[in-house]
Every structure is written in structure tokens, then in C-alpha cells.
Design an enzyme around this catalytic site. Structure first.
Site, PDB file in Angstrom:
ATOM      1  N   PRO A 151       0.787  -1.224   0.000  1.00 53.80           N
ATOM      2  CA  PRO A 151       0.000   0.000   0.000  1.00 53.80           C
ATOM      3  C   PRO A 151       0.824   1.282   0.000  1.00 53.80           C
ATOM      4  CG  PRO A 151      -0.122  -1.115   2.125  1.00 53.80           C
ATOM      5  CD  PRO A 151       0.518  -2.072   1.169  1.00 53.80           C
ATOM      6  N   ASN A 152       0.313   2.227  -0.777  1.00 50.58           N
ATOM      7  CA  ASN A 152       0.842   3.594  -0.901  1.00 50.58           C
ATOM      8  C   ASN A 152       2.131   3.686  -1.710  1.00 50.58           C
ATOM      9  OD1 ASN A 152      -1.235   4.801   0.823  1.00 50.58           O
ATOM     10  ND2 ASN A 152      -0.247   3.671   2.476  1.00 50.58           N
TER      11      ASN A 152
ATOM     12  N   ARG B  51       5.091  10.839  -2.807  1.00 47.65           N
ATOM     13  CA  ARG B  51       4.799  10.598  -1.391  1.00 47.65           C
ATOM     14  C   ARG B  51       6.047  10.860  -0.530  1.00 47.65           C
ATOM     15  NH1 ARG B  51       4.637   4.507   1.153  1.00 47.65           N
ATOM     16  NH2 ARG B  51       4.064   5.140   3.244  1.00 47.65           N
TER      17      ARG B  51
ATOM     18  N   TYR C  40      11.218   8.829   0.954  1.00 46.72           N
ATOM     19  CA  TYR C  40      11.206   7.768  -0.063  1.00 46.72           C
ATOM     20  C   TYR C  40      11.849   8.169  -1.390  1.00 46.72           C
ATOM     21  CZ  TYR C  40       7.906   5.734   3.246  1.00 46.72           C
ATOM     22  OH  TYR C  40       7.320   5.225   4.378  1.00 46.72           O
TER      23      TYR C  40
ATOM     24  N   ASN D 168       8.030  -5.566  -0.880  1.00 45.88           N
ATOM     25  CA  ASN D 168       7.905  -4.456   0.057  1.00 45.88           C
ATOM     26  C   ASN D 168       6.431  -4.405   0.473  1.00 45.88           C
ATOM     27  OD1 ASN D 168       7.771  -2.077   1.490  1.00 45.88           O
ATOM     28  ND2 ASN D 168       9.020  -0.906   0.044  1.00 45.88           N
TER      29      ASN D 168
ATOM     30  N   ALA E 240       3.162  -0.776   4.908  1.00 53.32           N
ATOM     31  CA  ALA E 240       2.626  -0.751   6.287  1.00 53.32           C
ATOM     32  C   ALA E 240       2.096  -2.116   6.728  1.00 53.32           C
ATOM     33  CB  ALA E 240       1.541   0.311   6.403  1.00 53.32           C
TER      34      ALA E 240
ATOM     35  N   HIS F 200       3.954  -4.374   9.268  1.00 56.80           N
ATOM     36  CA  HIS F 200       3.877  -4.196  10.715  1.00 56.80           C
ATOM     37  C   HIS F 200       2.548  -4.677  11.306  1.00 56.80           C
ATOM     38  CE1 HIS F 200       7.233  -1.766   9.513  1.00 56.80           C
ATOM     39  NE2 HIS F 200       6.459  -0.886   8.895  1.00 56.80           N
TER      40      HIS F 200
ATOM     41  N   ASP G  82       1.627 -15.640   6.813  1.00 55.61           N
ATOM     42  CA  ASP G  82       1.148 -17.004   6.540  1.00 55.61           C
ATOM     43  C   ASP G  82       1.248 -17.330   5.048  1.00 55.61           C
ATOM     44  OD1 ASP G  82       0.619 -17.534   9.181  1.00 55.61           O
ATOM     45  OD2 ASP G  82      -1.562 -17.329   9.016  1.00 55.61           O
TER      46      ASP G  82
ATOM     47  N   GLU H 173      12.472  -9.513   1.741  1.00 52.97           N
ATOM     48  CA  GLU H 173      11.752  -8.331   2.255  1.00 52.97           C
ATOM     49  C   GLU H 173      12.603  -7.087   2.013  1.00 52.97           C
ATOM     50  OE1 GLU H 173      10.971  -8.627   6.455  1.00 52.97           O
ATOM     51  OE2 GLU H 173      10.169  -6.578   6.582  1.00 52.97           O
TER      52      GLU H 173
ATOM     53  N   HIS I 186      12.661  -2.701   2.378  1.00 50.32           N
ATOM     54  CA  HIS I 186      12.092  -1.409   2.778  1.00 50.32           C
ATOM     55  C   HIS I 186      13.013  -0.312   2.282  1.00 50.32           C
ATOM     56  CE1 HIS I 186       9.025  -3.324   5.091  1.00 50.32           C
ATOM     57  NE2 HIS I 186       9.952  -4.115   5.595  1.00 50.32           N
ATOM     58  N   ILE I 187      12.423   0.679   1.659  1.00 55.89           N
ATOM     59  CA  ILE I 187      13.201   1.782   1.089  1.00 55.89           C
ATOM     60  C   ILE I 187      13.867   2.598   2.213  1.00 55.89           C
ATOM     61  CG2 ILE I 187      12.970   3.934  -0.241  1.00 55.89           C
ATOM     62  CD1 ILE I 187      10.449   2.478  -1.561  1.00 55.89           C
ATOM     63  N   SER I 188      13.072   2.915   3.219  1.00 52.56           N
ATOM     64  CA  SER I 188      13.603   3.695   4.347  1.00 52.56           C
ATOM     65  C   SER I 188      14.171   2.763   5.409  1.00 52.56           C
ATOM     66  CB  SER I 188      12.473   4.545   4.954  1.00 52.56           C
ATOM     67  OG  SER I 188      11.470   3.701   5.514  1.00 52.56           O
TER      68      SER I 188
ATOM     69  N   ARG J 104      12.990   4.980  12.437  1.00 55.45           N
ATOM     70  CA  ARG J 104      11.717   5.712  12.428  1.00 55.45           C
ATOM     71  C   ARG J 104      10.876   5.341  13.664  1.00 55.45           C
ATOM     72  NH1 ARG J 104       9.213   5.083   6.611  1.00 55.45           N
ATOM     73  NH2 ARG J 104       7.881   6.756   7.449  1.00 55.45           N
TER      74      ARG J 104
ATOM     75  N   ARG K 267       7.274   0.810  13.503  1.00 53.87           N
ATOM     76  CA  ARG K 267       7.858   0.285  12.258  1.00 53.87           C
ATOM     77  C   ARG K 267       9.022  -0.675  12.544  1.00 53.87           C
ATOM     78  NH1 ARG K 267       5.482   3.662   8.302  1.00 53.87           N
ATOM     79  NH2 ARG K 267       5.049   5.711   9.170  1.00 53.87           N
TER      80      ARG K 267
HETATM   81  C1  DQA Z   1       8.220   1.099   3.880  1.00 55.46           C
HETATM   82  C2  DQA Z   1       8.309   1.324   5.395  1.00 55.46           C
HETATM   83  C3  DQA Z   1       6.957   1.122   6.048  1.00 55.46           C
HETATM   84  O1  DQA Z   1       7.043   1.338   7.444  1.00 55.46           O
HETATM   85  C4  DQA Z   1       5.941   2.095   5.472  1.00 55.46           C
HETATM   86  O2  DQA Z   1       4.665   1.850   6.023  1.00 55.46           O
HETATM   87  C5  DQA Z   1       5.903   2.096   3.997  1.00 55.46           C
HETATM   88  C6  DQA Z   1       7.150   1.968   3.244  1.00 55.46           C
HETATM   89  C7  DQA Z   1       9.553   1.418   3.186  1.00 55.46           C
HETATM   90  O3  DQA Z   1       9.713   0.969   2.052  1.00 55.46           O
HETATM   91  O4  DQA Z   1      10.403   2.119   3.744  1.00 55.46           O
HETATM   92  O5  DQA Z   1       4.847   2.290   3.388  1.00 55.46           O
HETATM   93  O6  DQA Z   1       7.938  -0.266   3.644  1.00 55.46           O
END
Ligand code: DQA
Length: 139
Positions: A9-10, A17, A22, A71, A74, A77, A84, A95, A97-99, A104, A108
Site C-alpha cells: 500500500p501507498n 509521497r 522515499y 515491500n 505498512a 507491521h 502465513d 523483504e 524497505h526503502i527507508s 523511524r 515500524r
Molecule cells: C516502507 C516502510 C513502512 O514502514 C511504510 O509503512 C511504507 C514503506 C519502506 O519501504 O520504507 O509504506 O515499507
């Protein structure tokens, strides 16, 4: 060699964003770069804001693809269902994560999916996807 890049998501809003967190590149243009960096790999990109659609994609590709770079955004978390789904499939899942989620908010810092993933890449910006593909290509 077939690899799925799966974004949660997002992440469709990458580029606009919170660019301070990011970056300012949209994912579609980064995906074009990825394809030219790995011409020998068949790369599929899928993004959804809906948890069930991410689960469906894991089921669809997770028994035949050579790897999945995920990725979960959210949902990382919060989602036992995604954990599963990863446990249920046979393809290795990396897995990403960009950040740096550990730098943070504390909510997270926990990932439901890390224990069932093959590896985790956190905080390398969009390069995390490239590093994840490289790891899948390394025997
Ligand atoms: C994220 C980190 C997550 O905590 C956040 O909710 C995201 C992006 C990242 O790529 O840094 O949407 O997965």
C-alpha cells in the site's frame, strides 16, 4: 529466471509521497532501470493497496517464480495473513524497505514477515530492490 517485484500500500505514490523519506523517483521509471540492469531476468511488477490482492499474487507466483522481492509497506507491521502466505509458498521471498524502518517510529521496528523471509534489506533506498534481485541471482 522469473522474479516478481511486489509492492504494497501507498507505494504507487512513490515519487510524490514524502520524497524526503522515499525519494523523488516514481517506481515505474525505476522498474525500467531494473529491467535494463537485469536483461537476463524476466521481471514482473505488481502493486496493490489491498492486502488480499497481495496474498493472491503471492499464491499465484509463489510456486513457480524463482524469487519474490516484497515491500509489504505498512502491512509489514500488521499482517499475520501476509506472513502465513509467505510461509505457504515455496519461492524465496526477500523483504525490502526503502527507508530505514529502525530509524523511524517504534511501530515500524517490528515486522511480521521478516521471520518467514529469506533475507531482509532495509534503508538502501530504491537500490534495495536491485540488491534483492542480485541476492536471488547469487547461488
Ligand atoms: C516502507 C516502510 C513502512 O514502514 C511504510 O509503512 C511504507 C514503506 C519502506 O519501504 O520504507 O509504506 O515499507
Amino acid at each position: 529466471m522469473r522474479i516478481l517485484i511486489l509492492n504494497g500500500p501507498n507505494l504507487n505514490l512513490l515519487g510524490t509521497r514524502e520524497p524526503n523519506i522515499y525519494g523523488s523517483q516514481d517506481f515505474q521509471s525505476y522498474f525500467e532501470q531494473l529491467k535494463s540492469s537485469f536483461p537476463q531476468v524476466e521481471l514482473l511488477y505488481y502493486q496493490s493497496n489491498i492486502e488480499g490482492e497481495l496474498i493472491d499474487k503471492l499464491h499465484e507466483c509463489g510456486f513457480s517464480y524463482d524469487g519474490i522481492v516484497f515491500n509489504a509497506a505498512a502491512y509489514t507491521h500488521s499482517s499475520i495473513a501476509l506472513a502465513d502466505a509467505i510461509s505457504a509458498i515455496t519461492s524465496p521471498v526477500i523483504e525490502v524497505h526503502i527507508s530505514n524502518t529502525f530509524a523511524r517510529e517504534s511501530f515500524r521496528h517490528h515486522s511480521y514477515i521478516s521471520p518467514v523471509c529469506t533475507g531482509v534489506l532495509v534503508g538502501f533506498g530504491l537500490d534495495g530492490y536491485k540488491l534483492a534481485i542480485t541476492s536471488l541471482l547469487t547461488p
